[in-house]
Design an enzyme around this catalytic site. Structure first.
Site, PDB file in Angstrom:
ATOM      1  N   CYS A 118       0.841  -1.203   0.000  1.00  0.00           N
ATOM      2  CA  CYS A 118       0.000   0.000   0.000  1.00  0.00           C
ATOM      3  C   CYS A 118       0.877   1.254   0.000  1.00  0.00           C
ATOM      4  CB  CYS A 118      -0.866   0.003   1.247  1.00  0.00           C
ATOM      5  SG  CYS A 118      -1.663  -1.568   1.544  1.00  0.00           S
ATOM      6  N   ARG A 173       1.372   1.946  -6.165  1.00  0.00           N
ATOM      7  CA  ARG A 173       1.757   0.983  -5.122  1.00  0.00           C
ATOM      8  C   ARG A 173       0.575   0.122  -4.694  1.00  0.00           C
ATOM      9  NH1 ARG A 173       6.483   2.662  -2.227  1.00  0.00           N
ATOM     10  NH2 ARG A 173       5.709   1.588  -0.392  1.00  0.00           N
ATOM     11  N   TRP A 202      -3.537  -2.009  -1.368  1.00  0.00           N
ATOM     12  CA  TRP A 202      -3.460  -3.261  -2.139  1.00  0.00           C
ATOM     13  C   TRP A 202      -3.831  -4.330  -1.132  1.00  0.00           C
ATOM     14  CZ3 TRP A 202       0.358  -7.438  -2.169  1.00  0.00           C
ATOM     15  CH2 TRP A 202       0.175  -8.335  -3.232  1.00  0.00           C
ATOM     16  N   ASN A 254       0.738   0.168   6.167  1.00  0.00           N
ATOM     17  CA  ASN A 254       1.267  -0.624   5.055  1.00  0.00           C
ATOM     18  C   ASN A 254       2.028  -1.769   5.684  1.00  0.00           C
ATOM     19  OD1 ASN A 254       2.431  -1.624   2.748  1.00  0.00           O
ATOM     20  ND2 ASN A 254       4.009  -0.053   2.637  1.00  0.00           N
ATOM     21  N   GLY A 255       1.583  -3.013   5.453  1.00  0.00           N
ATOM     22  CA  GLY A 255       2.270  -4.165   6.044  1.00  0.00           C
ATOM     23  C   GLY A 255       1.249  -5.207   6.477  1.00  0.00           C
ATOM     24  N   GLU A 267      10.945 -12.823 -19.487  1.00  0.00           N
ATOM     25  CA  GLU A 267      10.572 -11.438 -19.156  1.00  0.00           C
ATOM     26  C   GLU A 267       9.525 -10.919 -20.138  1.00  0.00           C
ATOM     27  OE1 GLU A 267      10.739  -9.549 -16.808  1.00  0.00           O
ATOM     28  OE2 GLU A 267      10.382  -7.548 -17.630  1.00  0.00           O
ATOM     29  N   LYS A 317       5.832  -9.467 -19.046  1.00  0.00           N
ATOM     30  CA  LYS A 317       5.324  -8.144 -19.460  1.00  0.00           C
ATOM     31  C   LYS A 317       3.933  -8.285 -20.051  1.00  0.00           C
ATOM     32  CE  LYS A 317       7.285  -6.024 -17.597  1.00  0.00           C
ATOM     33  NZ  LYS A 317       8.182  -6.629 -16.730  1.00  0.00           N
ATOM     34  N   GLU A 320       1.160  -9.540 -17.376  1.00  0.00           N
ATOM     35  CA  GLU A 320       0.803  -8.691 -16.226  1.00  0.00           C
ATOM     36  C   GLU A 320       0.076  -7.417 -16.647  1.00  0.00           C
ATOM     37  OE1 GLU A 320       3.919  -7.077 -13.780  1.00  0.00           O
ATOM     38  OE2 GLU A 320       5.299  -6.912 -15.440  1.00  0.00           O
ATOM     39  N   HIS A 355       9.736 -31.567 -25.199  1.00  0.00           N
ATOM     40  CA  HIS A 355       9.560 -32.574 -24.127  1.00  0.00           C
ATOM     41  C   HIS A 355       8.179 -32.456 -23.486  1.00  0.00           C
ATOM     42  CE1 HIS A 355      13.724 -33.716 -24.542  1.00  0.00           C
ATOM     43  NE2 HIS A 355      14.075 -32.444 -24.479  1.00  0.00           N
ATOM     44  N   LYS A 406       3.182  -2.012  -7.340  1.00  0.00           N
ATOM     45  CA  LYS A 406       4.533  -1.794  -7.851  1.00  0.00           C
ATOM     46  C   LYS A 406       5.588  -2.507  -7.026  1.00  0.00           C
ATOM     47  CE  LYS A 406       7.805  -0.213 -10.369  1.00  0.00           C
ATOM     48  NZ  LYS A 406       8.033  -0.867 -11.679  1.00  0.00           N
TER      49      LYS A 406
HETATM   50  C1  AGP Z   1       7.647  -6.755 -12.933  1.00  0.00           C
HETATM   51  O1  AGP Z   1       7.086  -6.111 -14.055  1.00  0.00           O
HETATM   52  C2  AGP Z   1       6.714  -6.761 -11.751  1.00  0.00           C
HETATM   53  N1  AGP Z   1       6.246  -5.494 -11.428  1.00  0.00           N
HETATM   54  C3  AGP Z   1       7.288  -7.530 -10.578  1.00  0.00           C
HETATM   55  O2  AGP Z   1       7.574  -8.837 -11.020  1.00  0.00           O
HETATM   56  C4  AGP Z   1       8.586  -6.956  -9.953  1.00  0.00           C
HETATM   57  O3  AGP Z   1       9.666  -7.100 -10.842  1.00  0.00           O
HETATM   58  C5  AGP Z   1       8.899  -7.764  -8.679  1.00  0.00           C
HETATM   59  O4  AGP Z   1       7.837  -7.584  -7.769  1.00  0.00           O
HETATM   60  C6  AGP Z   1      10.210  -7.362  -8.026  1.00  0.00           C
HETATM   61  O5  AGP Z   1      10.168  -6.007  -7.669  1.00  0.00           O
HETATM   62  P1  AGP Z   1      11.556  -5.301  -7.204  1.00  0.00           P
HETATM   63  O6  AGP Z   1      12.474  -5.333  -8.386  1.00  0.00           O
HETATM   64  O7  AGP Z   1      11.147  -3.921  -6.814  1.00  0.00           O
HETATM   65  O8  AGP Z   1      12.099  -6.103  -6.068  1.00  0.00           O
END
Ligand code: AGP
Length: 618
Positions: free
Chosen positions: A2, A27, A75, A101-102, A491, A495, A498, A514, A613
């Site tokens: 959050c 966030r 979040w 937050n936590g 990767e 992208k 997500e 396989h 984020k």
């Molecule tokens: C990647 O597009 C995502 N937002 C997510 O996988 C992110 O890379 C992951 O949570 C790690 O975040 P960080 O690099 O801030 O540790």
């Protein structure tokens, strides 16, 4: 994870908090709320949904005047997104408001005890329990036990009962000029203004007001008024308070003329690579140099194994790092998911170094890995973007990305920056071992050519947009490659999935035969990363297997490759470079491909559903 922000000053708090929430929304954006103090009243406005759909309209309809307040964008961890579970939460008396937050791990036991004491709850969140706990201690307070503000004392007493993580801001109608903040495991920053002060979980929320900040440490409790702030530490006698200046400006975290932060950050990548290289290339010594590893050459030479721990996109970068460091420095490298490393009890020898990678520097899984390695007496280095973040401050040394704020939830420029830094690190370690000056110079020269090569790739944006339109309706994708670009395929798939919500699977091109090749048919496009590297012939053979089963193929190939045109339905060409740098160049078109498909599908590119984020819970 959050976002929280608190304000105490001379201006109306509501617009400051709302603007801060908008800058924190990446966030977490399930719901948002504010609590503003107006004389003896707490005005609480909170709504499910994104800020401009929920709380902004609520405040327009029901203004909340006042010059001290706290706010939160959520979040969801405990309890589904709904108005009742939105923060701020009040204590039993209704005089104290908390944003958090936590995760409070022992919230249920605390809740049972408070229920027996007659407390009533309106939500299913752990945060409301914390608010009631603070209220209970505040109500029970006897004559002043110390010079501490009574609210600060109540917060300290309550937090001593808490197990879990928190970054909180607390206000109370009976302490009208005070805001209390505290952190353990979740970031919290004091913003220092002129006759006004701030608390926030992320400097982006306050950089428009001030660049003077204090990054609080775990167990710090801050008492903040308009004119001053005091910090104590629950764990030690005194708090280590250092005033820092933020490295970035307010406009760095604005979209500018771009439709989305993600697109802006993709187009920033030439500068990102330049920033990652700046001051770190030593052509004369044919090596790279870093200022913050805090290890002597002898210590760096004594490293005999590197374990890299990370999550998500940073974990994909770590996989490329494994190839880079093993090739350049002949050092064994093992890549771990951070969350696995913490609990696997992996054997670490005396000269094993842990390297963590994190854009935010706050990812709980990665922070836990760092702490685990250090707890076992091993040196832990970090590659981080956010200056002053928890991981940056708790590592033994590290390398900053200097990529500037990355606001889009889908990480792009941080990934490219990390690959650049890992290449430099490989050269740095290699030149203390077997890497020749000639090969190192070739690598460094190729790295310095990357910014212009990315500029070239970005000029294909319209072409890639058209390609995205052609495939935007697909419901399943494969992203395949081998060798250095295998992690780039993973990767690329992340992208796409997500931000467009399409099921996309990154996989080894060689491994498809396989089993997973059974999934290929004419409805399942495959993106093939097939640069002209040492794996080219084998990857082309794997591509032929997909083609033989009528799978549509989008190839990412090296400029000048004529053969690929005969076997792929569509081709995106990237400039020629050395094999270790193809992960950088092949990733850029995949970022644009995912972006344009998500836009074509009407998705919220910067704030995809269910995501945040930085994930500061395990
Ligand atoms: C990647 O597009 C995502 N937002 C997510 O996988 C992110 O890379 C992951 O949570 C790690 O975040 P960080 O690099 O801030 O540790």
């Amino acid at each position: 994870m959050c976002g929280i922000i608190g304000y105490v000053g001379k201006k109306a708090a509501s617009p400051v908090l709302l603007e801060g929430l908008r800058r924190l929304e990446y966030r977490g954006y399930d719901s948002a709320g504010v609590a503003i103090m107006q004389r003896a009243d707490l005005l609480v406005r909170k709504k499910k949904g994104k800020i401009d759909e929920g709380i902004a309209r609520e405040l327009l309809a029901h203004p909340a005047p006042g010059e001290i307040g706290i706010a939160h964008t959520r979040w969801a961890t405990h309890g589904p997104p709904c108005d009742e579970n939105s923060h701020p939460h009040l204590d039993q008396s209704g005089k104290i408001a908390v944003v958090h937050n936590g995760v409070i791990e022992n919230y249920d036991q605390l809740k049972q005890r408070l229920l027996k004491a007659g407390h009533q709850f309106h939500s299913t969140t752990d945060t409301e329990v914390l608010a009631h706990l603070i209220g209970e201690h505040y109500a029970k307070r006897s004559a002043p036990q110390s010079e501490l503000n009574p609210l600060t004392q109540a917060v300290c007493d309550a937090l001593r009962e808490v197990i879990g993580t928190y970054g909180i801001a607390v206000i109370c109608t009976e302490q009208p000029d005070v805001m209390v903040g505290a952190r353990r495991g979740s970031p919290l920053i004091i913003g220092i203004g002129d006759g006004e002060n701030f608390l926030t979980s992320d400097a982006n929320a306050i950089v428009v007001h001030t660049r003077q900040v204090v990054f609080l440490n775990d167990y710090d409790v801050a008492t903040v008024t308009r004119e001053r702030f005091d910090v104590l530490n629950l764990g030690t006698d005194t708090a280590n308070v250092q005033i820092s200046k933020l490295e970035f400006q307010a406009e760095d975290s604005q979209k500018g003329e771009y439709a989305h932060f993600m697109l802006k950050e993709i187009f920033e990548q030439p500068r990102t690579v330049e920033n990652a290289l700046r001051g770190r290339v030593d052509h004369e010594g044919a090596t790279a140099r870093f200022g913050g590893l805090n290890m002597s050459s002898a210590e760096l030479r004594s490293i005999d194994r590197v374990v890299i721990a990370a999550s998500g996109t940073s974990w994909h970068a770590a996989l490329v790092g494994e190839y880079l460091i093993e090739e350049f420095a002949h050092l064994p490298v093992e890549v771990e998911f951070a969350h696995e490393f913490c609990y696997r009890n992996a054997p670490l020898e005396k000269n094993t170094v842990l390297l963590v990678i994190s854009q935010s520097g706050e990812t709980a899984d990665t922070l836990a890995a760092l702490r685990e390695a250090r707890r076992r007496g091993h040196r832990a280095l970090a590659i981080v973007n956010v200056v002053g973040s928890t991981i940056a401050r708790e590592s033994d040394g590290g390398i900053y990305m200097h990529a500037g704020p990355e606001i889009g939830v889908a990480s792009t420029k941080a990934f490219i920056s990390t690959l650049t830094i890992l290449s430099l690190l490989g050269v740095h370690l290699g030149r203390m071992r077997m890497l020749s000056a000639g090969r190192a110079s070739e690598i460094l020269k190729a790295l310095e050519a990357v910014p212009k090569q990315i500029e070239t790739l970005l000029q294909q944006d319209d072409t890639i947009k058209q390609l995205a339109a052609k495939y935007a309706a697909a419901e399943d994708f494969f992203f395949l490659s081998r060798g250095y670009t295998f992690p780039a395929a993973l990767e690329g798939a992340l992208k796409l999935k997500e931000i467009s919500y399409i099921h996309a699977e990154g996989y080894s091109a060689a491994e498809m035969k396989h089993g997973p090749i059974a999934l290929i048919d004419e409805r399942t496009p495959t993106v093939f990363l097939v640069p002209q590297d040492s794996m080219y012939d084998k990857t082309m053979a794997n591509l032929a297997m997909i083609r033989a089963r009528k799978g549509p193929i989008i190839a990412v190939a090296t400029e000048g490759d004529e053969a690929i045109k005969k076997v792929a339905d569509d081709v995106i060409f990237v400039p020629k470079t050395i094999e270790p740098l193809y992960p950088i160049l092949t990733s850029v078109p995949l970022q644009l491909f995912a972006y344009h498909i998500a836009v074509a599908r009407g998705c919220d590119v910067d704030k995809p559903r269910n995501l945040a984020k930085s994930v500061t819970v395990q």
